[in-house]
Design a protein around this motif. Structure first.
Motif, PDB file in Angstrom:
ATOM      1  N   ARG A 105      -4.310  10.914  -4.151  1.00  0.00           N
ATOM      2  CA  ARG A 105      -5.103   8.763  -3.410  1.00  0.00           C
ATOM      3  C   ARG A 105      -5.999   7.724  -4.454  1.00  0.00           C
ATOM      4  O   ARG A 105      -5.838   6.961  -4.243  1.00  0.00           O
ATOM      5  CB  ARG A 105      -5.758   9.324  -2.455  1.00  0.00           C
ATOM      6  CG  ARG A 105      -6.496   8.173  -0.769  1.00  0.00           C
ATOM      7  CD  ARG A 105      -7.157   8.407   0.311  1.00  0.00           C
ATOM      8  NE  ARG A 105      -6.266   9.362   0.232  1.00  0.00           N
ATOM      9  CZ  ARG A 105      -7.111   9.522   2.150  1.00  0.00           C
ATOM     10  NH1 ARG A 105      -7.867   9.266   2.461  1.00  0.00           N
ATOM     11  NH2 ARG A 105      -6.342  10.141   2.745  1.00  0.00           N
ATOM     12  N   PRO A 160       1.258   9.850  -5.475  1.00  0.00           N
ATOM     13  CA  PRO A 160       0.790  10.331  -4.561  1.00  0.00           C
ATOM     14  C   PRO A 160      -0.877  10.638  -4.529  1.00  0.00           C
ATOM     15  O   PRO A 160      -1.302  11.135  -3.079  1.00  0.00           O
ATOM     16  CB  PRO A 160       1.584  12.176  -3.585  1.00  0.00           C
ATOM     17  CG  PRO A 160       2.716  11.206  -4.679  1.00  0.00           C
ATOM     18  CD  PRO A 160       2.706  10.366  -6.756  1.00  0.00           C
ATOM     19  N   ASP A 193      -5.060   4.339  -5.673  1.00  0.00           N
ATOM     20  CA  ASP A 193      -6.236   3.262  -5.546  1.00  0.00           C
ATOM     21  C   ASP A 193      -6.224   2.703  -6.339  1.00  0.00           C
ATOM     22  O   ASP A 193      -6.199   0.531  -6.785  1.00  0.00           O
ATOM     23  CB  ASP A 193      -7.620   3.782  -4.569  1.00  0.00           C
ATOM     24  CG  ASP A 193      -7.217   4.098  -3.678  1.00  0.00           C
ATOM     25  OD1 ASP A 193      -8.151   4.352  -2.708  1.00  0.00           O
ATOM     26  OD2 ASP A 193      -6.564   3.274  -2.327  1.00  0.00           O
ATOM     27  N   LEU A 248      -3.622   0.309  -7.038  1.00  0.00           N
ATOM     28  CA  LEU A 248      -3.648  -0.934  -5.974  1.00  0.00           C
ATOM     29  C   LEU A 248      -4.512  -2.244  -6.345  1.00  0.00           C
ATOM     30  O   LEU A 248      -4.415  -3.027  -6.426  1.00  0.00           O
ATOM     31  CB  LEU A 248      -3.951  -0.819  -4.636  1.00  0.00           C
ATOM     32  CG  LEU A 248      -2.820   0.009  -3.840  1.00  0.00           C
ATOM     33  CD1 LEU A 248      -3.498   0.548  -2.299  1.00  0.00           C
ATOM     34  CD2 LEU A 248      -1.621  -1.712  -3.543  1.00  0.00           C
ATOM     35  N   HIS A 274       1.483   4.194  -2.565  1.00  0.00           N
ATOM     36  CA  HIS A 274       1.029   5.695  -2.791  1.00  0.00           C
ATOM     37  C   HIS A 274       2.119   6.485  -2.333  1.00  0.00           C
ATOM     38  O   HIS A 274       1.736   7.684  -2.770  1.00  0.00           O
ATOM     39  CB  HIS A 274       0.322   5.470  -1.416  1.00  0.00           C
ATOM     40  CG  HIS A 274      -1.002   5.404  -1.523  1.00  0.00           C
ATOM     41  ND1 HIS A 274      -2.015   6.217  -1.146  1.00  0.00           N
ATOM     42  CD2 HIS A 274      -1.799   3.747  -1.582  1.00  0.00           C
ATOM     43  CE1 HIS A 274      -3.160   5.875  -1.369  1.00  0.00           C
ATOM     44  NE2 HIS A 274      -3.244   4.401  -1.674  1.00  0.00           N
ATOM     45  N   THR A 275       3.287   6.101  -2.372  1.00  0.00           N
ATOM     46  CA  THR A 275       4.648   6.222  -2.569  1.00  0.00           C
ATOM     47  C   THR A 275       4.951   6.872  -4.100  1.00  0.00           C
ATOM     48  O   THR A 275       5.374   8.154  -4.103  1.00  0.00           O
ATOM     49  CB  THR A 275       6.530   5.614  -2.394  1.00  0.00           C
ATOM     50  OG1 THR A 275       6.244   5.531  -0.250  1.00  0.00           O
ATOM     51  CG2 THR A 275       6.983   6.475  -2.397  1.00  0.00           C
ATOM     52  N   ARG A 305      -6.494  15.975   6.847  1.00  0.00           N
ATOM     53  CA  ARG A 305      -5.823  15.928   5.374  1.00  0.00           C
ATOM     54  C   ARG A 305      -6.476  14.996   4.875  1.00  0.00           C
ATOM     55  O   ARG A 305      -6.504  13.916   4.529  1.00  0.00           O
ATOM     56  CB  ARG A 305      -4.368  16.383   5.317  1.00  0.00           C
ATOM     57  CG  ARG A 305      -4.289  15.916   3.654  1.00  0.00           C
ATOM     58  CD  ARG A 305      -4.164  16.905   3.231  1.00  0.00           C
ATOM     59  NE  ARG A 305      -3.359  16.699   1.515  1.00  0.00           N
ATOM     60  CZ  ARG A 305      -3.793  15.670   0.682  1.00  0.00           C
ATOM     61  NH1 ARG A 305      -4.730  15.068   1.441  1.00  0.00           N
ATOM     62  NH2 ARG A 305      -3.012  15.614  -0.031  1.00  0.00           N
ATOM     63  N   TYR A 306      -6.116  13.539   5.960  1.00  0.00           N
ATOM     64  CA  TYR A 306      -5.216  12.167   5.650  1.00  0.00           C
ATOM     65  C   TYR A 306      -7.133  11.268   5.550  1.00  0.00           C
ATOM     66  O   TYR A 306      -7.462  10.515   5.585  1.00  0.00           O
ATOM     67  CB  TYR A 306      -3.714  11.994   6.271  1.00  0.00           C
ATOM     68  CG  TYR A 306      -3.483  12.107   5.465  1.00  0.00           C
ATOM     69  CD1 TYR A 306      -2.980  11.747   4.611  1.00  0.00           C
ATOM     70  CD2 TYR A 306      -2.281  13.447   6.007  1.00  0.00           C
ATOM     71  CE1 TYR A 306      -1.440  11.803   3.915  1.00  0.00           C
ATOM     72  CE2 TYR A 306      -1.164  13.936   5.523  1.00  0.00           C
ATOM     73  CZ  TYR A 306      -0.960  13.023   4.697  1.00  0.00           C
ATOM     74  OH  TYR A 306       0.009  13.625   3.951  1.00  0.00           O
ATOM     75  N   VAL A 309      12.979   6.268  -8.732  1.00  0.00           N
ATOM     76  CA  VAL A 309      12.485   6.995  -6.620  1.00  0.00           C
ATOM     77  C   VAL A 309      12.146   5.108  -7.158  1.00  0.00           C
ATOM     78  O   VAL A 309      12.107   5.267  -5.492  1.00  0.00           O
ATOM     79  CB  VAL A 309      11.626   7.723  -7.113  1.00  0.00           C
ATOM     80  CG1 VAL A 309      10.168   7.474  -6.269  1.00  0.00           C
ATOM     81  CG2 VAL A 309      11.581   9.099  -7.887  1.00  0.00           C
ATOM     82  N   PHE A 351       0.870  -1.246  -0.271  1.00  0.00           N
ATOM     83  CA  PHE A 351      -0.036  -0.104  -0.158  1.00  0.00           C
ATOM     84  C   PHE A 351       0.802   1.318   0.323  1.00  0.00           C
ATOM     85  O   PHE A 351       0.709   2.444  -0.761  1.00  0.00           O
ATOM     86  CB  PHE A 351      -1.141   0.127   1.101  1.00  0.00           C
ATOM     87  CG  PHE A 351      -2.209   1.128   1.135  1.00  0.00           C
ATOM     88  CD1 PHE A 351      -3.040   0.757   0.675  1.00  0.00           C
ATOM     89  CD2 PHE A 351      -1.345   2.104   2.082  1.00  0.00           C
ATOM     90  CE1 PHE A 351      -4.123   2.166   1.227  1.00  0.00           C
ATOM     91  CE2 PHE A 351      -1.882   3.817   2.085  1.00  0.00           C
ATOM     92  CZ  PHE A 351      -3.459   3.294   1.961  1.00  0.00           C
ATOM     93  N   VAL A 352       1.832   1.164   1.321  1.00  0.00           N
ATOM     94  CA  VAL A 352       2.626   2.166   1.032  1.00  0.00           C
ATOM     95  C   VAL A 352       3.623   2.397   0.083  1.00  0.00           C
ATOM     96  O   VAL A 352       4.045   3.419  -0.804  1.00  0.00           O
ATOM     97  CB  VAL A 352       3.403   2.328   2.305  1.00  0.00           C
ATOM     98  CG1 VAL A 352       4.599   4.021   2.337  1.00  0.00           C
ATOM     99  CG2 VAL A 352       2.771   2.530   3.453  1.00  0.00           C
ATOM    100  N   GLN A 373       3.542  14.441 -12.658  1.00  0.00           N
ATOM    101  CA  GLN A 373       4.672  14.844 -12.345  1.00  0.00           C
ATOM    102  C   GLN A 373       5.775  15.047 -12.421  1.00  0.00           C
ATOM    103  O   GLN A 373       6.833  15.695 -12.989  1.00  0.00           O
ATOM    104  CB  GLN A 373       4.817  15.196 -10.453  1.00  0.00           C
ATOM    105  CG  GLN A 373       3.381  15.707  -9.650  1.00  0.00           C
ATOM    106  CD  GLN A 373       3.624  15.452  -8.796  1.00  0.00           C
ATOM    107  OE1 GLN A 373       3.516  16.921  -8.014  1.00  0.00           O
ATOM    108  NE2 GLN A 373       2.976  14.601  -7.661  1.00  0.00           N
ATOM    109  N   PHE A 374       6.234  13.293 -12.340  1.00  0.00           N
ATOM    110  CA  PHE A 374       7.963  12.982 -12.740  1.00  0.00           C
ATOM    111  C   PHE A 374       7.528  11.953 -14.337  1.00  0.00           C
ATOM    112  O   PHE A 374       6.961  11.772 -14.589  1.00  0.00           O
ATOM    113  CB  PHE A 374       8.106  12.080 -11.688  1.00  0.00           C
ATOM    114  CG  PHE A 374       8.479  12.897 -10.316  1.00  0.00           C
ATOM    115  CD1 PHE A 374       7.904  11.935  -9.019  1.00  0.00           C
ATOM    116  CD2 PHE A 374       8.760  14.260 -10.526  1.00  0.00           C
ATOM    117  CE1 PHE A 374       8.281  12.439  -8.179  1.00  0.00           C
ATOM    118  CE2 PHE A 374       8.698  14.816  -9.177  1.00  0.00           C
ATOM    119  CZ  PHE A 374       8.569  14.382  -7.934  1.00  0.00           C
TER     120      PHE A 374
END
Lengths: 182, 477
Positions: free
Chosen positions: A39, A37, A43, A46, A33-34, A136-137, A100, A29-30, A91-92
């Protein structure tokens, strides 16, 4: 319901798959999401990743590193998802995303430790910052929505969230240093 | 980490990076492994917060009791409904198919726009510049500082430079470079006609030649081995030089050059001591000596126990400014008159920030005249209580200090010994009532604010390099 297993995964491996996925779900999951970014986008990636993991589980060799295998599948899903996206939403560059991802994998153990220290650090966060992080989260709010709820300007909210994240980063880093991690 | 990197990481997490920001962040992270790690830790933290937030026990509303007693965080296995939902859903929906491509590639970082290649550099020793110095590196705009050896630089248009150390060369574009110091020989084929070697006093434009350029103090010597060059100097005057000719160009003159007249560089003369005079060296490591630096609000994350860090940057990033403090115990020369004095700092790399974001930088050294402030603590000196500190990266309180000198560090230089000296320094030392002197070191030249370089000088705790040192010629009163 018919046998829910695709042909390549033997029936007695259902339990193993569920167990491995449950053990590694935070890591996966992390990881996603890394790299993604936003959400909702993460998802979506994922969900696709879980599908592929399940479908390809027959090719996973028992006893090898499930987390590493799952992350490799996830990275391919991230790249496949990016291909369908408008360039301006990314973005990248793909090349940099690979950099990354490589760094994330290289630092995986340290990052995992940091994430374990996070809950304790959240508790130490000043109440006001904690509330912003919660809005926020937990509520999944945009910066604008958080600002409206917290009755702050968008800029002030952005800054306060930035401060909160950097405080948390300092905290997890310090916690690990105190516990003797590098 | 720097404020700029912080800001970029925040924007990356919030998805508000502009294309220019993204390009800058990529460049920073490709150049600096620490920056890359920092970015990854922030993206990871953001992701971990999304995960943690789905656990109702982690981020309970203020005053709300956690749903159940909390185990040790490291042992706890959170099972929030939302996350279980997708794991279970994945199993149930296992029959659905999504195409997966298992071509995992790790693409290396691509260099920015480049137009030349470094070759035959195997035997070279480099000082820190802003370009890669590995043999075979592709080169773009930037600075090369060669300490020893001869390096070959081949431009894509065919022009070829042999750079002889020690030399300081700036690559400007695919057909232009600037020799700041040292020597080079340029060979330009037909395709590279119009190639320009700039120097501080003249610009050499090639017309199909091989020529040598040597830049020394306030002059450039140009010799044409074959072919023809035009040299622009002074106020737009042009000299045409052909095979076998050489000229020396200073700021306002152009003279015929006799290469045989060139002699070796004179070494600085040793101080001449008259009867009754002697030479005394005092460092911050002696007696009650001390040294440290103070930093703005954010500077403390880049701590160093062995370096004196100095930085001056744009006003928007003033929190990252740093100033050095060095205290000398003058007891060994108490009661003596200082005839001549030199104060030296030994520079060493810090690895923090981009050297290319700071131009050639002037550093000023101030003596603290308000002796009541000499008692500053070496440990725990802060921006707010540092003696004679003033807002900004370069300012000190003029009422409590006197400037004793300045030195200039070329762009990209990360090592060297830099000194100030002369009558102002001697007068300051002779004017001390108590046998102690405090100096403040500041960078007058601000960096760009884009993660600009932090200069570092060895402090008294440095394991190998000499600490700040005063060399004094003294005599009895």
């Amino acid at each position: 319901m018919a046998d829910p297993l695709p042909g390549r995964a033997p029936a007695d491996r259902v339990d193993e798959f569920v167990r491995l996925l449950a053990q590694n779900q935070r890591r996966l999951f992390v990881y996603v999401h890394t790299l993604v970014p936003h959400r909702d986008d993460a998802d979506e990636v994922l969900q696709n990743t879980n599908l592929v993991l399940w479908r390809e589980f027959g090719s996973f060799e028992p006893g090898t590193n499930f987390a590493a295998w799952a992350c490799r599948v996830a990275l391919n899903q991230v790249l496949a998802w990016r291909k369908k996206r408008q360039r301006d939403r990314l973005q990248f560059s793909d090349e940099f995303l690979a950099v990354v991802a490589a760094e994330t994998e290289d630092a995986a153990d340290a990052l995992e430790e940091q994430n374990r220290a996070l809950a304790g650090c959240l508790e130490k966060l000043p109440a006001e910052q904690r509330e912003l992080v919660r809005l926020r989260y937990t509520e999944g709010g945009s910066i604008e929505a958080v600002a409206a709820t917290a009755r702050r300007t968008v800029v002030a909210t952005y800054r306060a969230l930035s401060r909160a994240r950097h405080t948390l980063h300092d905290c997890v880093t310090r916690t690990l240093a105190r516990e003797g991690h590098p | 980490m720097t404020d700029d990197l912080r800001a970029l990481c925040d924007a990356a997490v919030e998805g508000t990076l502009t294309p220019a920001d993204a390009a800058r962040l990529e460049a920073v992270c490709r150049a600096d492994p620490a920056a890359r790690r920092y970015l990854v830790e922030h993206l990871n933290l953001h992701a971990a917060l999304v995960w943690a937030a789905a656990d109702p026990r982690t981020l309970a509303r203020e005053g709300e009791a956690p749903a159940e007693p909390r185990a040790h965080p490291a042992r706890r296995e959170p099972r929030p409904p939302r996350r279980l939902a997708w794991a279970g859903w994945a199993v149930a929906a296992g029959l659905l198919v999504a195409a997966g491509v298992f071509a995992f590639t790790r693409t290396g970082p691509a260099p920015p726009t480049d137009f030349a290649k470094l070759t035959d550099a195997g035997g070279c020793t480099w000082q820190s510049g802003t370009l890669p110095t590995a043999d075979g590196s592709r080169l773009g705009a930037g600075r090369l500082r060669l300490a020893e050896g001869v390096a070959r630089i081949v431009f894509d248009n065919g022009a070829e430079l042999r750079l002889e150390g020690p030399a300081d060369l700036e690559l400007l574009a695919g057909d232009r470079c600037r020799l700041r110091a040292g020597r080079l020989v340029a060979r330009c084929p037909e395709a590279a006609h119009g190639f320009v070697v700039e120097t501080p006093t003249a610009a050499v434009r090639d017309f199909g030649t091989e020529f040598g350029v040597s830049v020394g103090d306030d002059r450039a010597d140009v010799q044409v081995f074959s072919g023809r060059v035009d040299v622009t100097h002074g106020a737009g005057r042009v000299e045409e030089l052909v095979t076998g000719r050489g000229m020396r160009f200073t700021a306002d003159r152009a003279d015929a050059l006799d290469p045989r007249a060139e002699g070796p560089q004179p070494a600085p003369p040793p101080p001449t001591l008259r009867p009754g005079q002697r030479l005394v060296t005092i460092t911050t490591a002696a007696g009650r000596g001390k040294d440290t630096y103070v930093a703005g609000r954010w500077g403390t994350t880049h701590r160093s126990d062995v370096l004196i860090l100095v930085k001056s940057t744009v006003a928007a990033h003033a929190d990252y400014n740093r100033k050095g403090y060095a205290g000398f115990d003058l007891a060994p020369v108490a009661g003596l008159r200082v005839v001549d004095a030199q104060l030296s700092f030994t520079q060493t790399p810090t690895g923090w920030g981009f050297a290319s974001e700071v131009p050639d930088a002037t550093f000023s050294v101030y003596g603290l005249t308000d002796e009541r402030l000499n008692d500053w603590p070496e440990n725990g000196l802060r921006w707010e209580n540092a003696p004679a500190n003033a807002p900004g990266g370069a300012a000190v309180d003029p009422a409590k200090t006197v400037k004793v000198g300045e030195f200039r560090v070329p762009q990209g230089a990360q090592t060297g010994v830099w000194s100030v000296g002369g009558p102002d320094l001697a007068a300051f030392l002779n004017g001390r009532a108590a046998p102690f002197a405090t100096f403040i070191l500041v960078r007058d030249t601000p960096g760009s604010g884009r993660n600009d370089y932090v200069h570092g000088f060895a402090g008294r705790d440095h394991p190998t390099l000499p600490p700040p040192a005063l060399k004094l010629v003294v005599e009895g009163r």
